[in-house]
Motif scaffolding. Structure first.
Motif, PDB file in Angstrom:
ATOM      1  N   TYR A 138      10.248   1.006   5.035  1.00  0.00           N
ATOM      2  CA  TYR A 138       9.684  -0.331   4.774  1.00  0.00           C
ATOM      3  C   TYR A 138      10.815  -1.372   4.710  1.00  0.00           C
ATOM      4  O   TYR A 138      10.678  -2.483   5.218  1.00  0.00           O
ATOM      5  CB  TYR A 138       8.917  -0.380   3.445  1.00  0.00           C
ATOM      6  CG  TYR A 138       7.817   0.643   3.272  1.00  0.00           C
ATOM      7  CD1 TYR A 138       7.140   1.188   4.361  1.00  0.00           C
ATOM      8  CD2 TYR A 138       7.442   1.065   1.999  1.00  0.00           C
ATOM      9  CE1 TYR A 138       6.135   2.130   4.178  1.00  0.00           C
ATOM     10  CE2 TYR A 138       6.433   2.004   1.808  1.00  0.00           C
ATOM     11  CZ  TYR A 138       5.791   2.534   2.905  1.00  0.00           C
ATOM     12  OH  TYR A 138       4.797   3.461   2.721  1.00  0.00           O
TER      13      TYR A 138
ATOM     14  N   TYR B  10      10.335   6.865   2.882  1.00  0.00           N
ATOM     15  CA  TYR B  10       9.257   5.881   3.078  1.00  0.00           C
ATOM     16  C   TYR B  10       9.708   4.482   2.654  1.00  0.00           C
ATOM     17  O   TYR B  10       9.483   3.505   3.370  1.00  0.00           O
ATOM     18  CB  TYR B  10       8.003   6.311   2.307  1.00  0.00           C
ATOM     19  CG  TYR B  10       7.418   7.608   2.829  1.00  0.00           C
ATOM     20  CD1 TYR B  10       6.463   7.607   3.830  1.00  0.00           C
ATOM     21  CD2 TYR B  10       7.853   8.836   2.342  1.00  0.00           C
ATOM     22  CE1 TYR B  10       5.924   8.790   4.326  1.00  0.00           C
ATOM     23  CE2 TYR B  10       7.332  10.039   2.828  1.00  0.00           C
ATOM     24  CZ  TYR B  10       6.366  10.000   3.825  1.00  0.00           C
ATOM     25  OH  TYR B  10       5.856  11.183   4.311  1.00  0.00           O
TER      26      TYR B  10
ATOM     27  N   GLU C  55       2.251   6.066   4.900  1.00  0.00           N
ATOM     28  CA  GLU C  55       2.237   6.216   3.445  1.00  0.00           C
ATOM     29  C   GLU C  55       2.651   7.623   3.059  1.00  0.00           C
ATOM     30  O   GLU C  55       2.220   8.597   3.682  1.00  0.00           O
ATOM     31  CB  GLU C  55       0.822   5.985   2.886  1.00  0.00           C
ATOM     32  CG  GLU C  55       0.231   4.611   3.156  1.00  0.00           C
ATOM     33  CD  GLU C  55       0.635   3.566   2.143  1.00  0.00           C
ATOM     34  OE1 GLU C  55       1.464   3.872   1.247  1.00  0.00           O
ATOM     35  OE2 GLU C  55       0.118   2.442   2.240  1.00  0.00           O
ATOM     36  N   MET C  56       3.422   7.732   1.998  1.00  0.00           N
ATOM     37  CA  MET C  56       3.770   9.006   1.410  1.00  0.00           C
ATOM     38  C   MET C  56       2.481   9.749   1.037  1.00  0.00           C
ATOM     39  O   MET C  56       1.616   9.122   0.445  1.00  0.00           O
ATOM     40  CB  MET C  56       4.586   8.732   0.142  1.00  0.00           C
ATOM     41  CG  MET C  56       5.362   9.880  -0.375  1.00  0.00           C
ATOM     42  SD  MET C  56       6.719   9.251  -1.389  1.00  0.00           S
ATOM     43  CE  MET C  56       5.864   8.790  -2.871  1.00  0.00           C
TER      44      MET C  56
END
Ligand SMILES: [Zn+2]
Lengths: 145, 393
Positions: free
Chosen positions: B148, B144, B251-252
């Motif tokens: 980003y 993740y 999102e995780m």
């Protein structure tokens, strides 16, 4: 050598159509918002009281939002081949659903081969094999490749 | 402002991998904060603990655990759990109690100890659990952060050298911080030589987990005046908002984002400081320094933009100019950040406020930022937890 039988690694998340596979999501019957994985009980749109969903095949192409790889063997429940081979991962934006979906990228495609905005399509590929069967997952593949 | 409360005491236990019980770290931090405030432990009327999920029952009832360890004296207790934002929620609970007039002085405290060995996913096949599914498919936590980071490179032209500069800068900041775990002035070459974990992030771009403890003594403005601390640093705003559907960023531990087909997509990180700025009546242009949650080097750049401290896509340029260093026009993570501390979940948000308090008091020693008047914190954890706190002189 006889081919092992092919089984989905996760049941019900995608069609097993090897030619044109689709992820299986759901769509709220009230507001029309999409879910992957499938939403079954209550709609998560705060303005919607929907409780009914229909299964839908999600778009099988999209554009790269971002990408990375896994240089180290992940822990269980990942089943790694020995020796471990690093793999590429992409986050792909589906246009109609306005949703980004993660997945491994097919073997042979490296981080250096990808760009944001690149067109990708969904394919089926082996996640791992055990004695009886080949476990299948979805992967992303550049449309041009 | 009627909603201000005073921070009259701060204290920390050094971060590290000490292998002790978390209570010890919290009590040390609390005793330091009480001493710093110049009050007696028996003056504290409310103990607001940040919970840890790794230390069994005492961790779930952290407020009571710390009150007992400091010596039962009848204070009321409360425990908050909100992942990385636990410390801010504990502070919010204390502030509510103070502003409602139910108490005058409160202790806010959080501490954690790292588990032995690796933090592995739970065993057993659980296809209905997104966390199980993503690990099964080979999507780990660094995935993740790397997505980003790569997105920044693709959108704004950031480079791995930019990310390395964040690490070098934070290492320099934390070098003289007595509470930091890693005190070494790493170079860009050190970062480049560390192993690639998830392209473009290397081992030294990603933060570790640590033991640590941090505490605050907060009180009403009247109480601060009464004990001669009317000019104490104040909490001007606390934001602990949850996301707004539909979340636009993966999102995780999710495999997919929400769908933005029907409802407009929203960014959670960017929403966090908005409420804090509104509540404080303070704008991004007033900020002297910020402590942000640098789970990865690249994430520090996202935070700078989410806090509106520069235009979207311009954060790397700030780093290149040296603006985010101590001595620059907008110092970020003067404590050394998670890069030098490693994450101690329930203590981390509190430690961010400790650093800003020292800075605003002019007590930050070698790390001191000139003319520090207003500071802001930011952090985000799992399950829609996050916070942003503004402190001012
Ligand atoms: Zn709905």
């Amino acid at each position: 050598m006889t081919a092992k039988k092919k089984e989905p690694a996760i049941e019900g998340w995608f069609t097993m159509d090897s030619d044109k596979p689709h992820l299986l999501g759901s769509k709220c019957c009230d507001c029309g918002t999409f879910y992957f994985p499938k939403q079954k009980n209550f709609c998560k749109n705060p303005s919607c009281n929907g409780e009914e969903f229909e299964e839908v095949k999600l778009s099988r192409t999209g554009k790269v939002w971002s990408f990375t790889n896994s240089c180290y063997k992940p822990p269980e429940p990942f089943v790694a081949a020995e020796p471990f081979v690093p793999y590429t991962i992409a986050a792909v934006e589906l246009e109609a659903e306005k949703m980004t979906v993660l997945g491994q990228v097919v073997e042979g495609v490296n981080v250096s081969d990808l760009k944001a905005g690149m067109e990708m399509e969904l394919v089926l590929d082996t996640l791992y094999e055990d004695d009886e069967s080949e476990k299948i997952t979805w992967k992303w593949k550049p449309v041009s490749a | 402002m009627s909603n201000d409360i005073a921070i009259i005491g701060v204290g920390m236990h050094p971060w590290g991998k000490w292998g002790k019980n978390f209570v010890e770290y919290g009590v040390k931090a609390a005793r330091d904060a009480i001493k710093d405030a110049g009050i007696d432990w028996k003056d504290v009327q409310f103990v607001s603990g940040a919970a840890t999920m790794r230390c069994g029952y005492p961790g779930y009832v952290a407020g009571a655990t710390f009150a007992q360890a400091l010596g039962w004296q009848g204070a009321e207790v409360n425990t908050s759990y909100a992942a990385c934002a636990s410390g801010s929620q504990a502070l919010a609970a204390a502030r509510a109690k103070i502003l409602s007039g139910e108490c005058e002085v409160a202790l806010v405290v959080g501490a954690d100890t790292t588990p032995k060995g690796f933090l592995a996913p739970q065993k057993g096949r659980r296809p209905d659990d997104p966390d199980w599914v993503r690990f099964h498919l080979g999507i780990t936590n660094p995935t993740y952060f790397a997505l980003y980071a790569r997105r920044r490179m693709e959108m704004y032209g950031d480079t791995q050298d930019d990310f390395a500069m964040v690490k070098v800068k934070n290492a320099e900041h934390g070098f003289s911080n007595p509470y930091a775990r890693y005190k070494k002035k790493f170079t860009a070459e050190d970062v480049a030589a560390s192993a690639m974990v998830a392209d473009p992030l290397r081992l030294m771009d990603i933060c570790a987990t640590s033991d640590g403890g941090a505490a605050l003594i907060v009180c009403s403005m009247e109480y601060a005046k009464k004990i001669g601390k009317a000019d104490a640093v104040k909490v001007a705003a606390i934001s602990t908002v949850t996301p707004t559907y539909a979340s636009s960023v993966i999102e995780m531990p999710d495999i997919a984002t929400d769908s933005g087909a029907i409802v407009d997509a929203q960014s959670f990180r960017a929403a966090l400081p908005v409420k804090a700025y509104e509540e404080a009546g303070i704008g991004p242009e007033d900020i002297s320094l910020a402590e942000v949650y640098d789970l990865s080097t690249a994430l520090e750049l996202d935070w700078i933009e989410d806090l509106q401290l520069c235009e979207r896509g311009q954060a790397a340029q700030l780093v290149r100019e040296g603006a985010t260093k101590i001595g620059g026009r907008l110092p970020i993570n003067t404590s050394g950040g998670l890069a030098c501390f490693g994450e101690a979940v329930p203590a981390q948000a509190i430690s961010q406020i400790c650093e800003l308090t020292w800075q605003l008091r002019g007590e930050a020693g070698d790390r001191q930022v000139a003319n520090a008047n207003v500071g802001i914190t930011a952090n985000q954890g799992l399950f829609g937890h996050g916070s942003s706190v503004i402190v001012k002189k």
